[in-house]
Design a protein around this motif. Sequence first.
Motif, PDB file in Angstrom:
ATOM      1  N   CYS A  18       0.861  -1.245   0.038  1.00 39.73           N
ATOM      2  CA  CYS A  18      -0.077   0.011  -0.130  1.00 39.73           C
ATOM      3  C   CYS A  18       0.872   1.343  -0.092  1.00 39.73           C
ATOM      4  O   CYS A  18       2.123   1.393   0.645  1.00 39.73           O
ATOM      5  N   ASP A  19       0.350   2.298  -0.725  1.00 37.73           N
ATOM      6  CA  ASP A  19       1.027   3.587  -0.519  1.00 37.73           C
ATOM      7  C   ASP A  19       0.223   4.744  -0.803  1.00 37.73           C
ATOM      8  O   ASP A  19      -1.047   4.433  -1.138  1.00 37.73           O
ATOM      9  N   ALA A  20       0.532   5.694  -0.566  1.00 38.00           N
ATOM     10  CA  ALA A  20      -0.319   7.109  -0.703  1.00 38.00           C
ATOM     11  C   ALA A  20       0.380   8.132  -1.319  1.00 38.00           C
ATOM     12  O   ALA A  20       1.620   8.282  -1.065  1.00 38.00           O
ATOM     13  N   THR A  21      -0.308   9.074  -1.945  1.00 39.19           N
ATOM     14  CA  THR A  21       0.168  10.341  -2.267  1.00 39.19           C
ATOM     15  C   THR A  21      -0.442  11.381  -1.811  1.00 39.19           C
ATOM     16  O   THR A  21      -1.545  11.607  -1.867  1.00 39.19           O
ATOM     17  N   ILE A  35      -4.609   6.843  -3.102  1.00 34.29           N
ATOM     18  CA  ILE A  35      -4.161   5.430  -2.433  1.00 34.29           C
ATOM     19  C   ILE A  35      -4.114   4.351  -3.295  1.00 34.29           C
ATOM     20  O   ILE A  35      -4.868   4.367  -4.416  1.00 34.29           O
ATOM     21  N   GLU A  66      -0.852   7.826   4.523  1.00 33.29           N
ATOM     22  CA  GLU A  66      -0.362   6.606   4.419  1.00 33.29           C
ATOM     23  C   GLU A  66      -1.109   5.573   5.118  1.00 33.29           C
ATOM     24  O   GLU A  66      -1.211   4.441   5.080  1.00 33.29           O
ATOM     25  N   THR A  67      -1.616   6.056   6.530  1.00 37.28           N
ATOM     26  CA  THR A  67      -2.439   5.164   7.375  1.00 37.28           C
ATOM     27  C   THR A  67      -3.619   4.835   6.751  1.00 37.28           C
ATOM     28  O   THR A  67      -3.959   3.743   6.909  1.00 37.28           O
ATOM     29  N   GLY A  69      -4.217   4.361   3.813  1.00 31.81           N
ATOM     30  CA  GLY A  69      -3.724   3.337   2.639  1.00 31.81           C
ATOM     31  C   GLY A  69      -3.665   1.934   3.447  1.00 31.81           C
ATOM     32  O   GLY A  69      -4.320   1.104   2.848  1.00 31.81           O
ATOM     33  N   THR A  89       4.713  -1.352   3.180  1.00 27.36           N
ATOM     34  CA  THR A  89       4.436   0.217   2.825  1.00 27.36           C
ATOM     35  C   THR A  89       6.036   0.808   2.928  1.00 27.36           C
ATOM     36  O   THR A  89       6.796   0.192   3.514  1.00 27.36           O
ATOM     37  N   CYS A  91       6.381   3.529   4.334  1.00 36.63           N
ATOM     38  CA  CYS A  91       6.629   4.499   5.479  1.00 36.63           C
ATOM     39  C   CYS A  91       6.890   3.767   6.671  1.00 36.63           C
ATOM     40  O   CYS A  91       6.256   3.363   7.475  1.00 36.63           O
TER      41      CYS A  91
END
Length: 125
Positions: A18-21, A35, A66-67, A69, A89, A91
């Motif tokens: 998982c990842d987020a921007t 996400i 990120e959380t 995600g 992840t 992070c």
Amino acid sequence: MQPTIQNPDSFSGNTIFCDATWEIHPAHTPKQAGIGVFIQVQNNDRIHQLHIAAMSPMASSPLQAETFGLMLATRLAEILNVQDPHFFTDCSVLVSAAKSTDILSAPGPWDNRPLLAQIQNSPSF
């Protein structure tokens, strides 16, 4: 030491990435984050892969994005009944917080704690 880039096919077992921007607004107001979740499930000699792109609820920081995600990843693992998933992840603060046995001493801001509790209480986590 240089980071290692690995092909998702090289991971064994059921893996979920998982990842987020997230970007800062000039007024530092919360905004939605993008996400991405990648699920790879191995059954016998077959590999099934699922890619998901979504938008988060309003996030007030990159860590909270990120959380969200990871929270989406754990919910999807639960819904899809992924057996023994391994979550990944990029992070490190989120990893430390999610692995913390005492939610009060987990790193990160207080507004992230309820999300961490949901992740930790997920049967898939």
